[in-house]
Design an enzyme around this catalytic site. Sequence first.
Site, PDB file in Angstrom:
ATOM      1  N   PHE A   1       7.967  -2.291 -62.746  1.00 23.50           N
ATOM      2  CA  PHE A   1       8.647  -3.321 -61.709  1.00 23.50           C
ATOM      3  C   PHE A   1       9.374  -3.564 -62.199  1.00 23.50           C
ATOM      4  CE2 PHE A   1       7.924  -7.252 -59.272  1.00 23.50           C
ATOM      5  CZ  PHE A   1       7.369  -7.169 -58.449  1.00 23.50           C
TER       6      PHE A   1
ATOM      7  N   ASP B   1       0.875  -2.717 -67.900  1.00 27.59           N
ATOM      8  CA  ASP B   1       0.924  -3.734 -67.343  1.00 27.59           C
ATOM      9  C   ASP B   1      -0.275  -3.226 -65.764  1.00 27.59           C
ATOM     10  OD1 ASP B   1       1.204  -4.847 -64.235  1.00 27.59           O
ATOM     11  OD2 ASP B   1       3.785  -4.570 -64.546  1.00 27.59           O
TER      12      ASP B   1
ATOM     13  N   TYR C   1      -3.526 -12.256 -57.479  1.00 32.78           N
ATOM     14  CA  TYR C   1      -3.189 -12.653 -56.500  1.00 32.78           C
ATOM     15  C   TYR C   1      -3.333 -11.503 -55.911  1.00 32.78           C
ATOM     16  CZ  TYR C   1       1.893 -11.550 -57.446  1.00 32.78           C
ATOM     17  OH  TYR C   1       2.476 -10.947 -58.350  1.00 32.78           O
ATOM     18  N   LYS C   2      -3.390  -9.925 -56.286  1.00 28.33           N
ATOM     19  CA  LYS C   2      -3.633  -9.629 -55.391  1.00 28.33           C
ATOM     20  C   LYS C   2      -4.970  -8.465 -55.195  1.00 28.33           C
ATOM     21  CE  LYS C   2       0.981  -7.175 -57.431  1.00 28.33           C
ATOM     22  NZ  LYS C   2       1.848  -7.131 -56.567  1.00 28.33           N
TER      23      LYS C   2
ATOM     24  N   ARG D   1       4.523   0.699 -47.579  1.00 25.97           N
ATOM     25  CA  ARG D   1       3.624   0.953 -48.678  1.00 25.97           C
ATOM     26  C   ARG D   1       2.769  -0.040 -47.748  1.00 25.97           C
ATOM     27  NH1 ARG D   1       4.203  -2.296 -53.850  1.00 25.97           N
ATOM     28  NH2 ARG D   1       4.094  -4.218 -53.005  1.00 25.97           N
TER      29      ARG D   1
END
Length: 412
Positions: free
Chosen positions: A131, A208, A233-234, A382
Amino acid sequence: MTDPVGHLAARAAELDAADPLAGHRAAFVTTEGVVAYLDGNSLGRPLHATRDRLADFVDGAWGDRLIRAWDEGWMDAPTELGDTLGRVVLGAAPGQTVVADSTTVLLYKLVRAAVDAQPGRTEIVVDTDNFPTDRFVAEGVAAERGLELRWIRPEPDSGVTADQVRAVVSDRTALVLLSHVAYRSGRIADVPAITEIAHQAGALVLWDLCHSAGSIEVALDEHQVDLAVGCTYKYLNGGPGAPAFAYLAHRHQDRLQQPIQGWMGAADPFAMAEHYRPAAGVRQLVSGTPPIVGMLPMRDMLALIEQAGMFAVRRKSVALTSFAIEVADQLLAAYGVTVASPRDREVRGSHVTLDHPDFRQVTAELWARGVIPDFRPPQGLRIGLSPLSTSFAEVAAGLAVVADLLSDRTRA
């Protein structure tokens, strides 16, 4: 098959009826007009309980106790909530996890602390498909400390392998920085094997966990992980801008020193000392005032995950992604859509990426029709499947709309 859409809708209904976690979907706030929310790996749905918790906080701890609440629990919240997070989803014993800051800030703290603790080692290993935040932070720290970056170049539809890591680590490697689940393809990295390879070279490893925490089982202590960071937050449904978390293994807490020396990470914040002395243990990773309000929503999600159990959550994730691939094969392959995620369920995270040259434009059209995935360049749609809030019916309905839009483009 004369009616594949109808067949898949019926199959989805059967899967939902047999789903032992289906009852948990009622815990989440749903949105009128949203046909399928397929972006839970970017922002999880809020829980009804969170609405009540936020109101109670305003009237209670904040409104009633005011500043006294710092002495009544707020000061300990980063480590107290960190221990809960460690127990429920990270496989981490108490005293190693803290909730604070953003993922980017915590990544910087851990990367800097790791390389500074490895004097004489001159390289950071990172992969080109990680990322952007991870790559950017590594670039910045390398520039600050006069280090070199060693790049692993995985295939876009795959992920970093143990062999690739073995080929680049050496006695020059200070740190290996990788994602547990590749944000683009969804491939799960072999954490124990890669960690062991890095350790054999004398390097530290920072994982990560942004696309794994809360969706697949993690075992940081068991796999001898050194450092880890992730957002909330995912799959942890902490809400937009929710604070991140960092893991620092007990064995490193006396020798790693994070670089942002704020007063809340000092040994005695209220001593107003002339010089900084870090707090003992993982508390040293705190810098500024803990984001107390931002921590509230994830408490509800952690309670729900603990009730369901991470084993069951992972099993549902595998079933959802397997069904998404089944639907893609039956409805979308005829339009040139390819699956850019692993078909092997054992190495697939909780999202599936589908590739097609038109998906950048199609994504905007999907949003307008109440189907919400996200787009990742160069041509990936996605499909993020949050196990406790996503139904099989949503997957079937959402991908049927994708088929409709691609069909329209074909006829045009």
